[in-house]
Design a protein around this motif. Structure first.
Motif, PDB file in Angstrom:
ATOM      1  N   ARG A  47      -1.605 -16.936  99.537  1.00 58.65           N
ATOM      2  CA  ARG A  47      -0.745 -15.907  99.387  1.00 58.65           C
ATOM      3  C   ARG A  47       0.527 -16.091  98.491  1.00 58.65           C
ATOM      4  O   ARG A  47       0.744 -16.571  97.752  1.00 58.65           O
ATOM      5  N   ASN A  95       0.104 -10.926 112.206  1.00 56.78           N
ATOM      6  CA  ASN A  95      -0.359 -10.251 110.683  1.00 56.78           C
ATOM      7  C   ASN A  95      -0.540  -8.926 110.856  1.00 56.78           C
ATOM      8  O   ASN A  95      -0.539  -8.107 111.878  1.00 56.78           O
ATOM      9  N   ASN A  96      -1.139  -8.213 109.786  1.00 57.59           N
ATOM     10  CA  ASN A  96      -1.237  -7.000 109.683  1.00 57.59           C
ATOM     11  C   ASN A  96      -2.572  -6.675 110.450  1.00 57.59           C
ATOM     12  O   ASN A  96      -2.711  -5.509 111.021  1.00 57.59           O
ATOM     13  N   ALA A  97      -3.460  -7.503 110.592  1.00 61.41           N
ATOM     14  CA  ALA A  97      -4.758  -7.170 111.538  1.00 61.41           C
ATOM     15  C   ALA A  97      -4.356  -7.053 113.048  1.00 61.41           C
ATOM     16  O   ALA A  97      -4.621  -6.184 113.517  1.00 61.41           O
ATOM     17  N   SER A 156      -7.547  -1.420  99.900  1.00 62.16           N
ATOM     18  CA  SER A 156      -6.746  -2.283  99.202  1.00 62.16           C
ATOM     19  C   SER A 156      -7.681  -3.175  98.190  1.00 62.16           C
ATOM     20  O   SER A 156      -7.163  -3.741  97.383  1.00 62.16           O
ATOM     21  N   ASP A 179      -2.483   2.196 107.641  1.00 60.73           N
ATOM     22  CA  ASP A 179      -2.624   0.827 107.359  1.00 60.73           C
ATOM     23  C   ASP A 179      -2.405   0.623 106.021  1.00 60.73           C
ATOM     24  O   ASP A 179      -3.462   1.032 105.236  1.00 60.73           O
ATOM     25  N   SER A 207       1.220  -6.074 105.767  1.00 60.80           N
ATOM     26  CA  SER A 207       1.192  -7.598 105.693  1.00 60.80           C
ATOM     27  C   SER A 207       2.502  -8.060 105.373  1.00 60.80           C
ATOM     28  O   SER A 207       3.240  -7.284 104.263  1.00 60.80           O
ATOM     29  N   LYS A 247       1.648 -10.307 101.583  1.00 57.86           N
ATOM     30  CA  LYS A 247       1.198  -9.776 100.257  1.00 57.86           C
ATOM     31  C   LYS A 247       2.183  -9.279  99.314  1.00 57.86           C
ATOM     32  O   LYS A 247       3.222  -9.979  99.075  1.00 57.86           O
TER      33      LYS A 247
END
Ligand SMILES: *Cc1c(COP(=O)(O)O)cnc(C)c1O
Length: 471
Positions: free
Chosen positions: A95, A150-152, A226, A256, A289, A292
């Motif tokens: 990334r 992380n975003n998860a 996304s 999200d 995130s 990103k």
């Protein structure tokens, strides 16, 4: 005794090899590592002899092999690569590359102790989140903010803390799967919340949400699509109206956002909602995130209303999902690019996405010039207009017009050339398109151009005229 058995008996014993290694550079390696390498090599020699192949079993020969093997094992597995694919947020290539400020922030704490959870002024325990909280509040306009791995993790934590054993309403058009393992219905199940799907794939109206609200509802969840776009006959309620509906019924709206764009960013004429815009629309929480479009390292950011963030701060999952100090340093440095610097220039991914057509063109010309050493007749190089991609769950299906240098050889097939470029100390990852090797210049940074020129020089030198003749 047959010949093979004689040869097998010639393989030196490990003790003898160890003794001989004493006055060589190999002696610097830890004993265990060295005996491991010597065992590996003598075993290989044994197998070769058994299968009738010839091999050098002299002490010097085996030690020379051992030095090569040690050099290979000394290289890091995780290493720099040159991204010539034109995909800016390439998940497989790590990334976002970090900005200078972020790199300095990481370097500043990585080899020493730090005040990670220590308040030097009072001498008391501090909070790791404190280092980025004010900056996150500034860039998102949220009352409070929290950072996880992380975003998860951010989505899991938000749902677990706010909607466990309750219903969460999601539009059918937003039941996203990201990269195989992150699927909204699965994360929902993991959090203990119950998914309530509303609307249809292409259209979800405000009344669909309204009719689904019951005393069991814990939250409304919006998910940024996304990696796909629904176009044509579509509808979804305006963010403000959805926020009003939820607040009238006393429930929070979470979005999200995925990509985490913090400042207005137009890519191919498209914009994605910023975190600040969504909170200003009235949403209670946003998650996104760090690596990103924000442009930092791996992290998941949650920003919005204090009353909800406080619940997450007290949730036992927070400890399991906590962010590491190096990622935190990278995030703080990158956030300073937003609050103190010029993010469009300072943050590599933002610069790549907003690079002017002319800038890319002159970069392509510089690369073409760097490859002018390739002998004409055998090699063809030319500048081609191409479309790059944002990648990494942002601006799906939107082409970014740019430039690449295409390289073709009469002697090496494109696949083989791409492989040779990958199998170097610093791998160069190219794009294969229309049977051509394309070097997209959009994501080239640091010494990438020199490395590409160097790579072609190596390949030219080792390419014998007879290789793959007639291709
Ligand atoms: C990328 C993305 C995620 C996962 O984020 P990570 O930081 O990779 O964990 C979750 N939701 C959406 C909408 C995304 O785009």
């Amino acid at each position: 005794m047959d010949e093979a058995n004689l040869k097998l008996r010639c393989i030196p014993a490990i003790d003898k090899l160890m003794a001989a290694a004493e006055n060589t550079p190999l002696s610097k390696a830890p004993r265990n590592t060295l005996t491991g390498i010597l065992r590996e090599l003598t075993e290989k020699a044994r197998l070769m002899i058994k299968s009738g192949k010839d091999t050098d079993t002299s002490v010097e020969g085996i030690l020379a092999w051992a030095e090569m093997l040690l050099a290979i094992k000394s290289k890091s597995s995780l290493q720099r690569v040159v991204n010539a694919t034109g995909v800016v947020l390439h998940t497989n290539l790590g990334r976002a590359p970090l900005s200078n400020r972020a790199q300095k922030a990481v370097a500043g704490v990585m080899g020493s102790y730090s005040n990670l959870e220590y308040d030097a002024a009072s001498g008391e325990r501090g909070l790791r989140y404190a280092h980025v909280m004010e900056k996150l509040k500034q860039v998102t306009g949220g009352e409070d903010a929290l950072v996880v791995n992380n975003n998860a993790a951010a989505v899991l934590l938000a749902l677990s803390a706010l909607a466990k054993d309750r219903e969460v309403i999601v539009s059918r058009g937003e039941l996203v799967e990201i990269g195989g393992s992150f699927r909204i219905p699965d994360v929902m199940k993991q959090s203990g919340a119950r998914l309530v799907e509303v609307g249809t794939t292409n259209k979800t109206h405000l009344r669909d949400y309204e009719e689904a609200i019951t005393p069991e509802t814990g939250a409304i969840l919006k998910v940024h699509t996304s990696n796909y776009r629904i176009v044509g006959f579509t509808a979804q309620p305006a963010a403000e109206r959805l926020a009003d509906l939820a607040h009238n019924r006393g429930i929070p709206v979470i979005e999200d956002l995925g990509s985490g764009v913090l400042i207005p960013l137009s890519v191919g004429g498209w914009q994605e909602p910023t975190a600040a815009a969504r909170l200003a629309n009235g949403f209670d929480l946003v998650t996104f995130s760090g690596d990103k479009l924000l442009g930092a390292g791996q992290a998941g950011i949650i920003a919005g209303k204090s009353c909800y963030i406080n619940k997450m701060k007290r949730h036992p999952l927070l400890r399991a999902l906590r962010i590491d100090k190096l990622s935190l340093a990278a995030l703080e440095g990158t956030l300073q690019d937003y609050t103190l610097g010029n993010p469009y220039d300072d943050i590599p991914v933002l610069h790549m996405l907003t690079a002017e057509y002319e800038e890319l063109r002159s970069r392509a010309e510089a690369l073409l010039a760097a490859l002018s050493q390739l002998p004409g007749g055998e090699w063809t190089t030319e500048i081609l207009g191409v479309n790059s991609q944002t990648g990494g769950g942002a601006f799906p299906a939107i082409d970014l017009p740019g430039w690449a240098v295409s390289v073709a050889s009469r002697r090496i097939s494109p696949d083989h050339l791409a492989e040779k470029l990958r199998l170097r100390d610093i791998p160069i990852i190219v794009r294969l398109q229309d049977d051509k090797v394309l070097l997209d210049v959009r994501c080239l940074i640091m010494n990438d151009m020199e490395d590409i020129a160097e790579a072609f020089k190596e390949i030219m030198d080792i390419t014998e005229p007879k290789e793959e003749a007639g291709y």
